[in-house]
Write an enzyme that holds these catalytic residues in place. Structure first.
Site, PDB file in Angstrom:
ATOM      1  N   ASP A 417      28.143  34.365  30.111  1.00 37.57           N
ATOM      2  CA  ASP A 417      26.714  34.145  29.894  1.00 37.57           C
ATOM      3  C   ASP A 417      25.965  34.840  31.034  1.00 37.57           C
ATOM      4  O   ASP A 417      26.009  34.398  32.181  1.00 37.57           O
ATOM      5  CB  ASP A 417      26.454  32.627  29.896  1.00 37.57           C
ATOM      6  CG  ASP A 417      25.028  32.290  29.506  1.00 37.57           C
ATOM      7  OD1 ASP A 417      24.136  33.136  29.722  1.00 37.57           O
ATOM      8  OD2 ASP A 417      24.819  31.166  28.982  1.00 37.57           O
ATOM      9  N   HIS A 418      25.294  35.935  30.684  1.00 37.16           N
ATOM     10  CA  HIS A 418      24.682  36.758  31.725  1.00 37.16           C
ATOM     11  C   HIS A 418      23.473  36.073  32.375  1.00 37.16           C
ATOM     12  O   HIS A 418      22.955  36.522  33.390  1.00 37.16           O
ATOM     13  CB  HIS A 418      24.265  38.119  31.137  1.00 37.16           C
ATOM     14  CG  HIS A 418      24.260  39.235  32.143  1.00 37.16           C
ATOM     15  ND1 HIS A 418      24.386  39.030  33.495  1.00 37.16           N
ATOM     16  CD2 HIS A 418      24.153  40.582  31.992  1.00 37.16           C
ATOM     17  CE1 HIS A 418      24.330  40.189  34.132  1.00 37.16           C
ATOM     18  NE2 HIS A 418      24.202  41.163  33.245  1.00 37.16           N
ATOM     19  N   ARG A 419      23.042  34.946  31.790  1.00 33.75           N
ATOM     20  CA  ARG A 419      21.917  34.251  32.399  1.00 33.75           C
ATOM     21  C   ARG A 419      22.315  33.655  33.739  1.00 33.75           C
ATOM     22  O   ARG A 419      21.513  33.554  34.652  1.00 33.75           O
ATOM     23  CB  ARG A 419      21.441  33.106  31.483  1.00 33.75           C
ATOM     24  CG  ARG A 419      20.750  33.584  30.228  1.00 33.75           C
ATOM     25  CD  ARG A 419      20.421  32.421  29.329  1.00 33.75           C
ATOM     26  NE  ARG A 419      21.617  31.651  28.948  1.00 33.75           N
ATOM     27  CZ  ARG A 419      21.598  30.521  28.266  1.00 33.75           C
ATOM     28  NH1 ARG A 419      20.443  30.006  27.875  1.00 33.75           N
ATOM     29  NH2 ARG A 419      22.701  29.911  27.951  1.00 33.75           N
TER      30      ARG A 419
END
Lengths: 447, 471
Positions: A417-419
């Protein structure tokens, strides 16, 4: 004072339902929390309790009618309740209405409290036979023992359903196996619904073209597993900005070790697989890189760091994909992990997994190596933030100490999850895993 | 010896049921027990020998009763030695049979006393000398209970008996004091009374059989008072002195006519205490509470995750059938099943004459827990079968949930109540409604009809009981 009782909010996305039964009549005295009526929605039958006490002045709806949230149901005089006759007694007992003693509005609370990602079972009322209260004397029975036969009670326990929360459909509210199954399905679908935060499969789908124009088709309704997989995949894909990092680990040495220790594991009833080893390494990596063991709570702008390491393992079954969870993987040795994975996979294939055994994961491993492939991009198992995909080990020509050698290379694909996870962190995380595979001593050293 | 998958400590009805099931499921099982064969208190010193003697007591009472019908047997001649031999042969037959069953299942039967060394090992002090260390994956503690004694009144005298000594039937004393009006005291008191002893019963509480519903107890009490010499309730034993021809007992209570009375023998039956000491439990994480009971969860698992406990050692009710059921649950849990001990009805039976039995919810419990209930009673005076037995003193009652009419409890007093209660257990466990019981045809003429008719009474439709309708 005359109070209006309107159909309250029954839970997320519920606009109303059919009134199945009204438990009170004009002139009846009602207590606070007493169940007034049962409303059947497309998900479950919900018992609606009274918010205040008083005398029923008027009933504005009949059983069988539809009721919308906010609709006027009763008017209740909240004064003078003391001189009113009680809501029951007098008539022959069998024909009494059924207030007071009905089980509390358990279904409703389950709907309301079932937050995303939370195990549905925790939203159920506390079971009176909780194992956490040891040595409860046998006479310490719950106020109302569930009206179900021993076989049905046992079945509910086996699939992880609290029998006291199941609404019975038989005479006298008797609970059948079918009722337990229905309740369990409802719980599951509610879970998918709520964890999907409104995303359901097909919600964004434009209408289907008429395929039969071009040839024969056959329609088959989706199984529950398929529906639930579809919903959670869509949910994950819609929420998580996915990136996949690929790497390869040289497992030539590890394979030698694995083979030489395989018999030792076997003696203890475990099959020492690459997956089992990866669970151990992943748990160690998660400890080292705590960002990977989190969930993002967008609603509260918070990152939830989990202090436990429960690793989900994707299992391919006849009925579809199931992800049983190995608890506290950091505290178990590889043989224990191997044995547990074997057992869980077996249970998954034999339809023996309980809901509980599929909940609470913090990271997932999906191994397609047995089938083939060089790499793939797995979808993160939301609300987790990373997933490790494993492809097939290949013998590859590799330069070792300036010499060309054939080495066994294991391709790994980490989707994240690149967040919350930056690319560099992901590369480091996956590299650490590869190094641990290449130099197993590292687990003892740093894990 | 290789590591055992299961070690069961204690060979009573809980322990052997567990061991047998485990063996049937293919586990390697060791059963450790002090006696030569499985059986425990139930078979050696409890249920079985007492029932053999109660059968005799009932027969003796019936021969007397038969005078009402013009049948005269005369005074019975009692050969005590032969009676004792017969009782012993019953025990022998049953325990020997269990020994065979244990062997047939290839259970490793070790005679001796086990103590934990750690959570995976026990040492057994073997009865034939020597010591053996056994390691295990799982253990089930089933060491049962023993008769409780009265603190400060523990006289070292052969005249002072516990239930075990009373069952040995050493002689038929002229007088016997039974201390404790619970089921053990009343059963054994009945045996001695039938054999000709003048029996006096002392109970501290206001009524006999604390725990059972009063209306049922009242029926039994009438009979008990007619066969016993004296029954003192609300009475305490405050002292005991050994005298030349008996034990002089000081009694304190309103109805006591003489404060000091001498009895040839005294039977103390004031309850039972768990055998949780001297087992090395302190070497494990097993938790023993203040009353000496081992704490377990719903799966009968102790605080040590591979050690389970079942039966009397886990608490009330201390009944053989509860122990066997728990034993089977524990074994199923060990075998990997997600099951629990979750009965809705555990039958309790007092094998006096008349018998008294109940299961599920009692009225006393319903009242104390604030549970709404309705009662439907069928008096045996209206039963044809009871009348043919000249026993119309019985009663059958259902305790029902008012809204649904579901059967929550059943209580029966009368001859055969112990057998009749089985239907009650099934009704409660299956969550039967009063109408289910009413609509199931019961054979005529039997005492079992009283269960059906009690349900009919509830609806005001009993064939044999007329109740004017309320307006």
């Amino acid at each position: 004072m005359i109070q209006e009782f309107r159909l309250p909010d029954l839970g997320e996305n519920i606009e109303g339902g059919d009134v199945v039964q009204i438990h009170v009549g004009k002139g009846d005295k009602v207590e606070e929390e007493q169940i007034l009526l049962e409303v059947e929605t497309d998900k479950a039958t919900i018992e609606v309790p009274s918010p205040f006490q008083g005398i029923v002045k008027d009933v504005h709806i009949n059983a069988g009618q539809q009721a919308q949230v906010g609709q006027l149901i009763l008017t209740i005089d909240s004064e003078g309740s003391s001189d009113a006759r009680p809501a029951e007694k007098e008539e022959s007992p069998k024909e009494k209405p059924a207030p007071e003693k009905s089980e509390p509005a358990q279904v409703e609370s389950a709907t309301k409290e079932n937050k995303p990602g939370e195990a549905p079972s925790t939203a159920q009322p506390a079971s009176p036979a909780k194992p956490s209260a040891p040595a409860a004397p046998v006479s310490d029975r719950p106020k109302m023992i569930a009206p179900a036969s021993p076989t049905v009670r046992r079945f509910a326990r086996e699939i992880g359903v609290d029998i006291h929360a199941v609404p019975g459909t038989g005479p006298g509210g008797r609970i059948s196996s079918e009722d337990v199954k229905r309740y369990s399905r409802d719980l599951n679908s509610r879970r998918t619904q709520s964890s999907g935060a409104g995303v359901t499969i097909g919600q964004f789908a434009p209408p289907m073209p008429d395929f039969s124009k071009w040839g024969d088709v056959e329609k088959e309704s989706m199984s529950n597993i398929r529906k639930s997989t579809a919903a959670s995949m869509a949910q994950a894909w819609n929420t998580i900005p996915h990136v996949t990092q690929h790497d390869k680990a040289d497992i030539t040495e590890l394979e030698k070790l694995r083979k030489s220790f395989a018999s030792r594991a076997e003696e203890q009833g475990a099959k020492l697989t690459v997956t089992a080893i990866l669970i151990k390494i992943a748990a160690a990596a998660l400890k080292r890189f705590p960002n990977f063991n989190t969930s993002i709570d967008v609603g509260n702008n918070e990152i939830i760091f989990k202090k436990f390491y429960h690793i989900g393992v994707a299992v391919d079954t006849e009925r579809g994909l199931l992800v049983p969870v190995v608890r506290n993987a950091d505290r178990k040795n590889m043989i224990e992990l191997a044995a547990e994975v074997g057992e869980l996979a077996q249970k998954a294939r034999n339809k023996k997994l309980s809901l509980e055994e599929m909940q609470g994961g913090t990271f997932t491993i999906t191994n397609l190596g047995g089938i083939g492939g060089t790499s793939f991009t797995p979808i993160v198992n939301w609300p987790e933030v990373a997933i490790l995909g494993v492809s097939r080990t290949q013998n590859e020509p590799t330069i070792v100490d300036d010499k060309l050698e054939s080495r066994m290379m294991l391709p790994l694909s980490l989707s994240y999850d690149h967040r919350i996870i930056d690319g560099a962190d992901a590369a480091r995380f996956l590299r650490w895993i590869c190094t641990a595979l290449e130099q197993p001593f590292m687990i003892a050293l740093e894990g | 010896m290789e590591k055992q998958q299961l070690v069961v400590i204690g060979g009573g009805p809980g322990g052997y049921a567990a061991a047998f099931l485990a063996a049937d499921l293919g586990m390697s099982v060791t059963l450790i027990e002090k006696e030569e064969n499985p059986g425990g208190v139930c078979l050696y010193r409890g249920c079985i020998p007492s029932k053999a003697l109660l059968h005799v007591a009932k027969l003796l009472r019936e021969t007397e009763h038969a005078e009402n019908w013009g049948i005269h047997f005369g005074k019975p001649k009692i050969e005590l030695d032969k009676l004792r031999d017969w009782k012993n042969s019953v025990v022998q037959k049953m325990t020997g049979g269990l020994g065979q069953l244990s062997k047939a299942r290839k259970i490793n039967y070790v005679q001796g006393h086990a103590k934990f060394v750690d959570a995976h090992t026990v040492t057994v002090e073997k009865s034939d000398g020597g010591e053996e260390t056994i390691s295990f994956e799982n253990a089930i503690l089933a060491t049962g209970s023993r008769p409780a004694t009265i603190p400060n009144l523990d006289l070292d005298s052969p005249r002072l008996m516990d239930s075990t000594a009373a069952l040995d039937l050493e002689n038929i004393p002229k007088t016997l004091l039974v201390v404790g009006g619970g089921y053990i005291g009343l059963e054994l008191g009945s045996v001695y009374a039938a054999l000709g002893t003048k029996v006096t019963v002392v109970e501290m509480l206001p009524a006999l059989l604390p725990g059972a519903d009063k209306d049922l107890v009242a029926v039994l009490s009438r009979e008990i008072k007619s066969i016993m010499h004296k029954v003192y309730t609300k009475t305490k034993v405050t002292g005991m002195t050994e005298k030349k021809n008996g034990i002089e007992v000081a009694l304190e209570g309103e109805s006591v006519d003489k404060e000091k009375q001498t009895f040839e023998k005294v039977l103390v039956s004031i309850g039972r205490k768990p055998n949780s000491q001297n087992l090395g439990l302190e070497k494990t994480k097993v938790v023993v509470n203040q009353r000496g009971f081992v704490e377990v969860d719903v799966q009968r698992r102790t605080a040590e995750s591979n050690i389970f406990a079942i039966g009397d050692i886990t608490g009330d009710p201390m009944l053989a059938h509860k122990a066997s059921h728990e034993g089977r649950v524990a074994v199923e849990v060990i075998a990997g099943h997600k099951v629990g001990f979750e009965p809705n009805a555990i039958p309790a039976v007092i094998f006096t004459d008349p018998e008294l039995a109940w299961c599920g919810l009692t009225e006393e419990e319903a009242k104390s827990q604030g549970i709404d209930y309705e009662v439907a009673k069928f008096p045996w005076g209206a039963s044809g079968r009871a009348t043919t037995l000249d026993r119309s003193d019985g009663m059958t009652k259902l305790i029902l949930e008012p809204e649904t009419t579901r059967v929550l409890g059943v209580g029966i007093v009368g001859p055969g109540a112990g057998e009749l209660i089985a239907e009650g257990v099934l009704a409660v466990e299956m969550a039967a409604l009063a109408s289910d019981v009413k609509l199931a045809i019961h054979a005529h003429p039997t005492l079992s009809e009283t269960v059906m008719e009690a349900a009919e009474v509830f609806f005001g439709q009993s064939t044999h009981v007329y109740r004017p309708k309320k307006n």
